[in-house]
Design a protein around this motif. Structure first.
Motif, short mmCIF file in Angstrom:
data_model
loop_
_atom_site.label_atom_id
_atom_site.label_comp_id
_atom_site.label_asym_id
_atom_site.label_seq_id
_atom_site.Cartn_x
_atom_site.Cartn_y
_atom_site.Cartn_z
N PRO A 116 0.83 -1.21 0.00
CA PRO A 116 0.00 0.00 0.00
C PRO A 116 0.87 1.26 0.00
CG PRO A 116 -0.04 -1.06 2.15
CD PRO A 116 0.69 -1.99 1.24
N THR A 117 0.50 2.22 -0.81
CA THR A 117 1.25 3.46 -0.94
C THR A 117 0.29 4.65 -1.00
OG1 THR A 117 1.18 3.36 -3.36
CG2 THR A 117 3.08 2.32 -2.27
N PRO A 118 0.77 5.86 -0.72
CA PRO A 118 -0.07 7.05 -0.90
C PRO A 118 -0.57 7.17 -2.34
CG PRO A 118 1.90 7.60 0.36
CD PRO A 118 2.09 6.20 -0.15
N GLU A 119 0.25 6.71 -3.29
CA GLU A 119 -0.13 6.81 -4.70
C GLU A 119 -1.34 5.95 -5.04
OE1 GLU A 119 3.86 8.28 -4.12
OE2 GLU A 119 2.98 6.33 -3.60
N LEU A 120 -1.52 4.83 -4.33
CA LEU A 120 -2.69 3.98 -4.57
C LEU A 120 -3.97 4.73 -4.18
CD1 LEU A 120 -3.82 1.27 -5.50
CD2 LEU A 120 -3.53 0.43 -3.15
N ARG A 121 -3.93 5.40 -3.05
CA ARG A 121 -5.08 6.21 -2.66
C ARG A 121 -5.31 7.33 -3.67
NH1 ARG A 121 -5.49 10.71 2.08
NH2 ARG A 121 -7.69 11.21 1.78
N GLN A 122 -4.22 7.94 -4.16
CA GLN A 122 -4.36 9.00 -5.17
C GLN A 122 -5.03 8.46 -6.43
OE1 GLN A 122 -0.40 10.56 -5.70
NE2 GLN A 122 -0.23 11.15 -3.54
N LEU A 123 -4.72 7.20 -6.81
CA LEU A 123 -5.37 6.59 -7.96
C LEU A 123 -6.87 6.49 -7.72
CD1 LEU A 123 -5.01 4.95 -10.71
CD2 LEU A 123 -5.19 2.93 -9.24
N PHE A 124 -7.26 6.01 -6.55
CA PHE A 124 -8.70 5.91 -6.24
C PHE A 124 -9.36 7.29 -6.35
CE2 PHE A 124 -7.84 2.14 -3.12
CZ PHE A 124 -7.53 1.32 -4.21
N GLU A 125 -8.75 8.28 -5.74
CA GLU A 125 -9.35 9.62 -5.71
C GLU A 125 -9.33 10.29 -7.08
OE1 GLU A 125 -11.09 11.01 -3.53
OE2 GLU A 125 -10.76 9.67 -1.83
N TYR A 126 -8.35 9.93 -7.90
CA TYR A 126 -8.30 10.46 -9.27
C TYR A 126 -9.60 10.17 -10.00
CZ TYR A 126 -6.91 10.65 -14.22
OH TYR A 126 -6.86 10.91 -15.56
N TYR A 127 -10.08 8.94 -9.86
CA TYR A 127 -11.34 8.56 -10.51
C TYR A 127 -12.56 9.04 -9.73
CZ TYR A 127 -8.78 5.63 -13.78
OH TYR A 127 -7.94 5.19 -14.78
#
Length: 260
Positions: free
Chosen positions: A16-27
């Motif tokens: 898990p990374t901050p970037e994974l959450r950013q991917l979710f929020e991107y959409y």
């Protein structure tokens, strides 16, 4: 689209990374333009690039994250409206939200997703507590605020310092508006020779743009007063833009015109 989110360990498990959450929020930020099921399908399509077991773990993380978002909305709705909260009340709410995150996600995921946000939230509560502590002298207050900032993660602390540089610069521009040489020296001292040069060039381009934009706007106002309508109006405005702007500037003018 954010990158760096498809991280796995030597066993092929998801990291898990901050970037994974950013991917979710991107959409998810497009909610309203598309339905939630459509956006979830887009995220699942992005996650399909992962190999097992990371793919299944990422899908489970997405499901937990969506459940957390729903629970968070319900929790915040339960708070109702409060005009002002003291540091202690804010701290209580933060603790509830922190617990909610760890209820829906495992500790490594919660830390990866929210550590930065939680550090900033805690800093802001500490700021409020310090600023409202009447027992502190001005010097003690400044020292306490400095210590609180030093406790932030290095990346967040550096970002705040960079932001503060430009806040200070806006103030310097106001104070030294009538002394270009002093302002130029201030830029070089604060940002270094190369960055100061780039900043000065960008501001010169912005001033040139403002001159053209004002002249164009004045002619556009005259054109509108003629009462031309329909295709003739659009053609006249387009020709006027061609006279004043080219390339990206024309696109910028079109965008600004659409906001009038």
């Amino acid at each position: 689209m954010p990158g760096g989110w498809a991280e796995t360990d030597s066993n092929g498990s998801l990291v898990p990374t901050p970037e994974l959450r950013q991917l979710f929020e991107y959409y998810l930020s497009a909610l309203g333009e598309e339905t939630l099921p459509q956006l979830v399908a887009r995220i699942e399509q992005a996650l399909a690039r992962l190999q097992e077991p990371a793919r299944s773990e990422a899908l489970a993380t997405l499901e937990n994250y969506l459940d957390y978002k729903l629970a968070l909305g319900e929790l915040e709705a339960s708070y109702g409206y409060a005009a002002t909260l003291d540091a202690h009340q804010i701290q209580q709410r933060m603790a509830e939200i922190r617990a909610l995150r760890r209820n829906w996600m495992d500790a490594p995921t919660a830390e990866a997703f929210f550590a930065s946000d939680e550090a900033i939230d805690q800093f802001q509560v500490e700021q409020l507590r310090i600023r409202t502590d009447q027992s502190l002298s001005e010097m003690e207050r400044e020292q306490a605020l400095t210590r609180a900032e030093e406790a932030l993660p290095p990346a967040v602390r550096e970002a705040r310092r960079e932001t503060r540089k430009f806040t200070d610069y806006q103030q310097a521009r106001t104070e030294l508006a009538n002394d270009p040489q002093a302002l130029s020296a201030w830029r070089k001292e604060r940002f270094g020779e190369e960055a100061a040069r780039q900043l000065e060039e960008e501001e010169a381009r912005q001033r040139a743009w403002e001159v053209k934009w004002q002249a164009y706007s004045a002619e556009l106002a005259e054109l509108e007063r003629l009462g031309i309508a329909g295709p003739e109006r659009e053609a006249a405005i387009d020709a006027l833009r061609e006279d004043y702007f080219e390339g990206a500037e024309k696109l910028r003018a079109e965008a600004l015109d659409s906001l009038r």
